[in-house]
Design a protein around this motif. Structure first.
Motif, PDB file in Angstrom:
ATOM      1  N   TRP A   1       0.819  -1.219   0.000  1.00  0.00           N
ATOM      2  CA  TRP A   1       0.000   0.000   0.000  1.00  0.00           C
ATOM      3  C   TRP A   1       0.853   1.269   0.000  1.00  0.00           C
ATOM      4  CZ3 TRP A   1      -1.230  -3.492   4.260  1.00  0.00           C
ATOM      5  CH2 TRP A   1      -0.406  -3.306   5.379  1.00  0.00           C
ATOM      6  N   ASP A   2       2.145   1.138   0.362  1.00  0.00           N
ATOM      7  CA  ASP A   2       3.035   2.301   0.341  1.00  0.00           C
ATOM      8  C   ASP A   2       3.381   2.738  -1.080  1.00  0.00           C
ATOM      9  OD1 ASP A   2       3.400   2.455   3.184  1.00  0.00           O
ATOM     10  OD2 ASP A   2       4.839   0.808   3.058  1.00  0.00           O
ATOM     11  N   THR A   3       3.345   1.813  -2.034  1.00  0.00           N
ATOM     12  CA  THR A   3       3.938   2.067  -3.357  1.00  0.00           C
ATOM     13  C   THR A   3       2.969   2.007  -4.525  1.00  0.00           C
ATOM     14  OG1 THR A   3       4.496  -0.293  -3.582  1.00  0.00           O
ATOM     15  CG2 THR A   3       6.163   1.146  -2.581  1.00  0.00           C
ATOM     16  N   ALA A   4       1.857   1.285  -4.403  1.00  0.00           N
ATOM     17  CA  ALA A   4       1.029   0.967  -5.574  1.00  0.00           C
ATOM     18  C   ALA A   4       0.514   2.208  -6.286  1.00  0.00           C
ATOM     19  CB  ALA A   4      -0.141   0.076  -5.157  1.00  0.00           C
ATOM     20  N   ALA A   5      -0.062   3.151  -5.555  1.00  0.00           N
ATOM     21  CA  ALA A   5      -0.653   4.334  -6.185  1.00  0.00           C
ATOM     22  C   ALA A   5       0.404   5.190  -6.862  1.00  0.00           C
ATOM     23  CB  ALA A   5      -1.420   5.149  -5.147  1.00  0.00           C
ATOM     24  N   ALA A   6       1.483   5.470  -6.151  1.00  0.00           N
ATOM     25  CA  ALA A   6       2.525   6.331  -6.708  1.00  0.00           C
ATOM     26  C   ALA A   6       3.268   5.641  -7.855  1.00  0.00           C
ATOM     27  CB  ALA A   6       3.509   6.742  -5.618  1.00  0.00           C
ATOM     28  N   GLN A   7       3.422   4.315  -7.797  1.00  0.00           N
ATOM     29  CA  GLN A   7       4.028   3.597  -8.913  1.00  0.00           C
ATOM     30  C   GLN A   7       3.201   3.778 -10.175  1.00  0.00           C
ATOM     31  OE1 GLN A   7       4.967  -0.582  -8.355  1.00  0.00           O
ATOM     32  NE2 GLN A   7       4.941  -0.976 -10.561  1.00  0.00           N
ATOM     33  N   ALA A   8       1.878   3.657 -10.057  1.00  0.00           N
ATOM     34  CA  ALA A   8       1.013   3.822 -11.227  1.00  0.00           C
ATOM     35  C   ALA A   8       1.158   5.215 -11.825  1.00  0.00           C
ATOM     36  CB  ALA A   8      -0.441   3.563 -10.838  1.00  0.00           C
ATOM     37  N   ILE A   9       1.230   6.226 -10.970  1.00  0.00           N
ATOM     38  CA  ILE A   9       1.394   7.604 -11.453  1.00  0.00           C
ATOM     39  C   ILE A   9       2.734   7.768 -12.145  1.00  0.00           C
ATOM     40  CG2 ILE A   9       1.597  10.016 -10.735  1.00  0.00           C
ATOM     41  CD1 ILE A   9      -0.353   9.235  -8.403  1.00  0.00           C
ATOM     42  N   LEU A  10       3.801   7.242 -11.540  1.00  0.00           N
ATOM     43  CA  LEU A  10       5.120   7.335 -12.149  1.00  0.00           C
ATOM     44  C   LEU A  10       5.143   6.646 -13.509  1.00  0.00           C
ATOM     45  CD1 LEU A  10       8.118   8.027 -12.170  1.00  0.00           C
ATOM     46  CD2 LEU A  10       8.530   6.004 -10.741  1.00  0.00           C
ATOM     47  N   GLU A  11       4.524   5.478 -13.614  1.00  0.00           N
ATOM     48  CA  GLU A  11       4.468   4.788 -14.903  1.00  0.00           C
ATOM     49  C   GLU A  11       3.670   5.595 -15.919  1.00  0.00           C
ATOM     50  OE1 GLU A  11       4.945   0.199 -13.244  1.00  0.00           O
ATOM     51  OE2 GLU A  11       2.946   0.981 -13.705  1.00  0.00           O
ATOM     52  N   GLY A  12       2.605   6.257 -15.466  1.00  0.00           N
ATOM     53  CA  GLY A  12       1.844   7.109 -16.359  1.00  0.00           C
ATOM     54  C   GLY A  12       2.652   8.292 -16.864  1.00  0.00           C
ATOM     55  N   ALA A  13       3.629   8.728 -16.057  1.00  0.00           N
ATOM     56  CA  ALA A  13       4.480   9.857 -16.421  1.00  0.00           C
ATOM     57  C   ALA A  13       5.706   9.426 -17.226  1.00  0.00           C
ATOM     58  CB  ALA A  13       4.926  10.595 -15.165  1.00  0.00           C
ATOM     59  N   GLY A  14       5.816   8.131 -17.530  1.00  0.00           N
ATOM     60  CA  GLY A  14       6.913   7.646 -18.352  1.00  0.00           C
ATOM     61  C   GLY A  14       8.026   6.963 -17.600  1.00  0.00           C
ATOM     62  N   GLY A  15       7.880   6.781 -16.290  1.00  0.00           N
ATOM     63  CA  GLY A  15       8.913   6.130 -15.496  1.00  0.00           C
ATOM     64  C   GLY A  15       8.639   4.653 -15.287  1.00  0.00           C
TER      65      GLY A  15
END
Length: 261
Positions: free
Chosen positions: A220-234
C-alpha cells in the motif's frame, strides 16, 4: 484489463467522483492535522496510527463501496482485508495516511494513496498531498496529471536524463544499503530527500531521476505512486529488473528502484 474495465476506469464521471473522494479524504486528514489532538496510538506492530489514518480510511472505504460495490477494498487500517487478494484479482488498495511519522512531526510530507490493482499489477493510482492541496493521478499508458485545489490540471512527465543523477531518498529510512547503492552511481549525484510516496512523485514531475529503496515497504506504500510514475513515463522494478507485483501473501515489497526512463 478488458475493454469494459477500461471504460469504467476512464469514464469522465467516475474519474471525477474518484478525484472528489480523494479531496474529501484529504480534507479529513487536514482537519485533524490542524487540530491540537492528533489522536496518536500504537498498533500491534508498534507502528503509530492517528485519528487522521482512521478518518481517511472510513471516507475512502465508504465512498469506494458505494461507487464500485463489486470491487473489494484492501486497506492498511483493516487487517482482515489483507485476505482479499487471495480470492480476488481486482481490488482497491489504499494507504489512508502514508507518512504517519511525518504527519506526527507536522512537516507536511504525508500523502493519501489509492490504487486499483488488477492481476497483480497496479493499473491506476491517486495520491493526494493534503498539506499542499495537491492531487496526482495516472496510470501506465494513460498519462499522469497534477491537480491543485481549484481542480486546474497539469500534465506531468519524467525529465530526460542529464549529466548528473538526482537521487531521491527517504528522510526516515536512508540505511547503509541505500547509501552504498547511491555511492556506486557513476555520474555525479544530487541527493533530494522526501517523505512518503512523494519520492515517486518527484520523479514523475521531473524533479528527480532515481529512487532506490533497499529497506522494507508494504504494497500500500507504493502501488498508487508507482502507477502515477508509470503514467508519467517512469518505471519501478526489482533490483534484478523484474516487475514489482501486488497481491502477494506477504504484503512486503522486495527492494526496488524507481526511475525516470
Amino acid at each position: 484489463m478488458s475493454q469494459v474495465d477500461l471504460a469504467f476506469l476512464e469514464h469522465a464521471d467516475t474519474r471525477q467522483t474518484l478525484n472528489q473522494l480523494m479531496w474529501i479524504a484529504s480534507d479529513a486528514i487536514l482537519a485533524i492535522y490542524e487540530s491540537s489532538d492528533l489522536g496518536i496510538t500504537t498498533k500491534d506492530d508498534q507502528s503509530p496510527v492517528t485519528k487522521a489514518d482512521l478518518a481517511a480510511h472510513h471516507v475512502l472505504v465508504t465512498g469506494l463501496s458505494g461507487l464500485t460495490p463489486d470491487i473489494p477494498v484492501v486497506s492498511e487500517e483493516d487487517p482482515d482485508s489483507l485476505k482479499i487478494p487471495q480470492s480476488h484479482s481486482r481490488y482497491w488498495l489504499i494507504d489512508p495516511l502514508d507518512g504517519t511519522k511525518e504527519f506526527i512531526q507536522r512537516n507536511e510530507e504525508f500523502t493519501c494513496n489509492l490504487a486499483l490493482i488488477d492481476s497483480n499489477r497496479t493499473i491506476y493510482g491517486w495520491v493526494s498531498v493534503p498539506a499542499l492541496a495537491l492531487l496526482y493521478h495516472g496510470g501506465q499508458g494513460r498519462g499522469a496529471q497534477r491537480l491543485d485545489c481549484d481542480c486546474s490540471s497539469t500534465d506531468i512527465r519524467c525529465a530526460k536524463p542529464a549529466t548528473s543523477t538526482r537521487v531521491v531518498a527517504s528522510k526516515s529510512h536512508l540505511n547503509p544499503e541505500t547509501e552504498a547503492f547511491i555511492a556506486a552511481i557513476a555520474t555525479p549525484v544530487t541527493l533530494i530527500q522526501a517523505g512518503s510516496s512523494l519520492k515517486f512523485l518527484r520523479i514523475a514531475e521531473g524533479a528527480a531521476d532515481l529512487y532506490p529503496r533497499l529497506a522494507p515497504t508494504c504494497e500500500w506504500d507504493t502501488a498508487a505512486a508507482q502507477a502515477i510514475l508509470e503514467g508519467a513515463g517512469g518505471s519501478v522494478t526489482q533490483l534484478d529488473g523484474s516487475p514489482v507485483i501486488y497481491g502477494k501473501s506477504d504484503i512486503l515489497n522486495p527492494h526496488f528502484v524507481a526511475r525516470a526512463d
